[in-house]
Design an enzyme around this catalytic site. Structure first.
Site, PDB file in Angstrom:
ATOM      1  N   ASP A   1    -137.515  50.916  -8.268  1.00 55.16           N
ATOM      2  CA  ASP A   1    -136.430  50.110  -7.998  1.00 55.16           C
ATOM      3  C   ASP A   1    -136.516  49.039  -8.964  1.00 55.16           C
ATOM      4  O   ASP A   1    -135.814  47.867  -8.902  1.00 55.16           O
ATOM      5  CB  ASP A   1    -135.973  49.580  -6.718  1.00 55.16           C
ATOM      6  CG  ASP A   1    -137.284  49.136  -5.909  1.00 55.16           C
ATOM      7  OD1 ASP A   1    -138.161  48.684  -6.871  1.00 55.16           O
ATOM      8  OD2 ASP A   1    -137.133  49.342  -4.829  1.00 55.16           O
TER       9      ASP A   1
ATOM     10  N   GLU B   1    -139.293  58.495  -7.347  1.00 52.46           N
ATOM     11  CA  GLU B   1    -138.924  57.785  -6.156  1.00 52.46           C
ATOM     12  C   GLU B   1    -137.526  57.607  -6.184  1.00 52.46           C
ATOM     13  O   GLU B   1    -136.846  56.624  -5.812  1.00 52.46           O
ATOM     14  CB  GLU B   1    -139.567  56.532  -6.043  1.00 52.46           C
ATOM     15  CG  GLU B   1    -139.612  55.919  -4.472  1.00 52.46           C
ATOM     16  CD  GLU B   1    -140.529  54.329  -4.419  1.00 52.46           C
ATOM     17  OE1 GLU B   1    -141.513  54.153  -4.063  1.00 52.46           O
ATOM     18  OE2 GLU B   1    -139.774  53.637  -5.133  1.00 52.46           O
TER      19      GLU B   1
ATOM     20  N   GLU C   1    -133.278  45.234  -6.068  1.00 50.25           N
ATOM     21  CA  GLU C   1    -133.734  46.227  -6.125  1.00 50.25           C
ATOM     22  C   GLU C   1    -132.813  47.289  -5.847  1.00 50.25           C
ATOM     23  O   GLU C   1    -132.788  48.595  -6.422  1.00 50.25           O
ATOM     24  CB  GLU C   1    -135.025  46.538  -5.384  1.00 50.25           C
ATOM     25  CG  GLU C   1    -136.446  45.756  -5.915  1.00 50.25           C
ATOM     26  CD  GLU C   1    -136.398  44.078  -5.345  1.00 50.25           C
ATOM     27  OE1 GLU C   1    -137.182  43.552  -6.077  1.00 50.25           O
ATOM     28  OE2 GLU C   1    -135.237  43.673  -5.064  1.00 50.25           O
TER      29      GLU C   1
ATOM     30  N   HIS D   1    -142.613  38.539  -0.291  1.00 48.28           N
ATOM     31  CA  HIS D   1    -142.217  38.114  -1.384  1.00 48.28           C
ATOM     32  C   HIS D   1    -140.935  38.212  -1.848  1.00 48.28           C
ATOM     33  O   HIS D   1    -140.144  37.627  -2.709  1.00 48.28           O
ATOM     34  CB  HIS D   1    -142.963  38.679  -2.581  1.00 48.28           C
ATOM     35  CG  HIS D   1    -142.791  40.161  -2.784  1.00 48.28           C
ATOM     36  ND1 HIS D   1    -143.175  41.028  -1.992  1.00 48.28           N
ATOM     37  CD2 HIS D   1    -141.744  40.601  -3.903  1.00 48.28           C
ATOM     38  CE1 HIS D   1    -142.728  42.278  -2.477  1.00 48.28           C
ATOM     39  NE2 HIS D   1    -142.061  42.167  -3.567  1.00 48.28           N
TER      40      HIS D   1
ATOM     41  N   ARG E   1    -136.822  38.445  -2.518  1.00 46.60           N
ATOM     42  CA  ARG E   1    -135.827  37.218  -2.837  1.00 46.60           C
ATOM     43  C   ARG E   1    -134.954  36.843  -1.709  1.00 46.60           C
ATOM     44  O   ARG E   1    -134.817  35.696  -1.432  1.00 46.60           O
ATOM     45  CB  ARG E   1    -135.182  37.699  -4.071  1.00 46.60           C
ATOM     46  CG  ARG E   1    -135.839  37.552  -5.486  1.00 46.60           C
ATOM     47  CD  ARG E   1    -134.602  37.854  -6.473  1.00 46.60           C
ATOM     48  NE  ARG E   1    -135.553  37.555  -7.891  1.00 46.60           N
ATOM     49  CZ  ARG E   1    -136.236  38.672  -8.445  1.00 46.60           C
ATOM     50  NH1 ARG E   1    -136.266  39.828  -7.663  1.00 46.60           N
ATOM     51  NH2 ARG E   1    -136.877  38.509  -9.754  1.00 46.60           N
TER      52      ARG E   1
ATOM     53  N   HIS F   1    -147.994  35.597  -2.972  1.00 42.07           N
ATOM     54  CA  HIS F   1    -147.015  35.688  -4.270  1.00 42.07           C
ATOM     55  C   HIS F   1    -147.215  34.504  -5.064  1.00 42.07           C
ATOM     56  O   HIS F   1    -146.918  33.711  -4.362  1.00 42.07           O
ATOM     57  CB  HIS F   1    -145.957  36.502  -4.021  1.00 42.07           C
ATOM     58  CG  HIS F   1    -145.054  36.935  -5.267  1.00 42.07           C
ATOM     59  ND1 HIS F   1    -144.481  36.209  -6.120  1.00 42.07           N
ATOM     60  CD2 HIS F   1    -144.726  38.357  -5.447  1.00 42.07           C
ATOM     61  CE1 HIS F   1    -144.027  37.165  -7.073  1.00 42.07           C
ATOM     62  NE2 HIS F   1    -144.336  38.436  -6.677  1.00 42.07           N
TER      63      HIS F   1
END
Length: 358
Positions: free
Chosen positions: A80, A102, A116, A195, A197, A228
């Site tokens: 993604d 995937e 994603e 991490h 967003r 991160h």
């Protein structure tokens, strides 16, 4: 993708080349070194404070030259990422068939996770062959009117990579792992990653406050958080957790050290997608700091539990697993629905059949 690269390079009737965009340079290089992969094309696109608009455009433009030079029949992309979405579009423009590893993961909320969810949906519309990790992922694709004959359920290649690496890592731990083991003694360890967003801002504030409460409630515990590099993650994490004695904030880890740390942990608290698949193969309960997941199989199997970014829920469920042996055993002994380590073999066999039928 590393074990799939290895599998293809062992297959004599395919000429295989690897292109990396280096969207995340630091994370990429150590993985390539560990798996002994030398890219044939390295676009080296990582820039400070890079936005999604520029990254997407750069991938498409620079891949054009690679695709025109190599002229591949098939282009494999994974998951993604923005790299996968943009590479799929570039490959489509040049006439190559796109194969999505995937495939079929969905939350059906285009902003969670962002970007994603849309990356994988767009990749799914472009792809010619869809290698779905589970029957649920296949069902998602069928709902989107993807032809069933183009979908192959294989398990996830991330499990191939994990199972192939654990033995090597345990037999030859890095200097970092050996030193860290001596520091831990016999202390219970909790591994944290975060991490996403959608958690930036208030979400991370709540996450950090929950971790601080857990650490203060169980001072004998050690919480390890590879932080991160994004400043929107670094700032709240360091401000809230930097002075807590039994929380170690460390640099992002090399792949082999992260796998070692997962294997050493009692509990994993994460907002990562891949960790939801890897940890159950190691018998580790996972608390997922998200409100939605594209991996519902893990929730249904009982190997992961969604807690969102609610501080009270994170604290409550963490302490329950760390202090209640029955609850811990119930989650840690569940079957991993994401594969048996043979996904790459199924993918290569499937493409060989596709070539013969074409």
């Amino acid at each position: 993708m590393a074990p799939l690269v290895k599998k293809f390079t062992e297959t004599v009737n395919f000429e295989t080349k690897v292109c990396v965009t280096a969207q995340h340079r630091e994370m990429l290089d150590q993985v390539l070194q560990f798996f002994e992969i030398s890219p044939d094309f390295d676009l080296d696109l990582m820039k400070p404070n890079q936005n999604l608009h520029r990254l997407t455009a750069e991938i498409i433009v620079q891949l054009k030259e690679v695709l025109e030079e190599f002229k591949p029949d098939y282009v494999y992309v994974h998951g993604d990422t923005t790299t996968s979405m943009a590479a799929s579009l570039a490959a489509f423009y040049t006439g190559a068939k796109v194969c999505h590893i995937e495939a079929g993961l969905r939350t059906f909320d285009k902003r969670s996770p962002f970007p994603e969810e849309m990356n994988r949906q767009l990749t799914g519309r472009i792809a010619d062959l869809h290698f779905a990790p589970t029957t649920t992922a296949k069902a998602n694709l069928l709902l989107e009117h993807i032809p069933e004959e183009t979908i192959i359920v294989t398990g996830n290649t991330v499990i191939d990579a994990l199972l192939g690496s654990v033995k090597k890592i345990n037999e030859q731990p890095s200097a970092w792992a050996a030193n860290f083991e001596s520091e831990l003694d016999d202390r219970q360890l909790v591994l944290v990653t975060g991490h996403r967003r959608e958690n930036h801002g208030e979400g991370f504030e709540r996450i950090c406050k929950a971790l601080k409460t857990i650490a203060q409630t169980k001072p004998e515990l050690m919480i390890v958080y590879p932080v991160h590099l994004n400043p929107k993650v670094q700032e709240p994490v360091n401000r809230i957790l930097g002075e807590v004695p039994n929380i170690q904030l460390i640099e992002p880890l090399a792949y082999q050290d992260f796998i070692w740390l997962m294997n050493r942990s009692a509990l994993i608290i994460t907002d990562s997608g891949g960790v939801q698949e890897e940890a159950p193969s190691l018998g580790k309960p996972v608390l997922v700091m998200r409100d939605t997941t594209e991996r519902p199989e893990a929730v249904e199997a009982g190997t992961v539990l969604l807690v969102g970014t609610d501080s009270k829920a994170i604290v409550r469920e963490s302490l329950n697993l760390l202090t209640n042996p029955k609850a811990f055993e119930k989650m840690s002994k569940r079957h991993n629905p994401y594969g048996d380590g043979q996904a790459c073999e199924r993918i290569v066999n499937a493409i060989q059949q596709h070539v013969l039928q074409s």
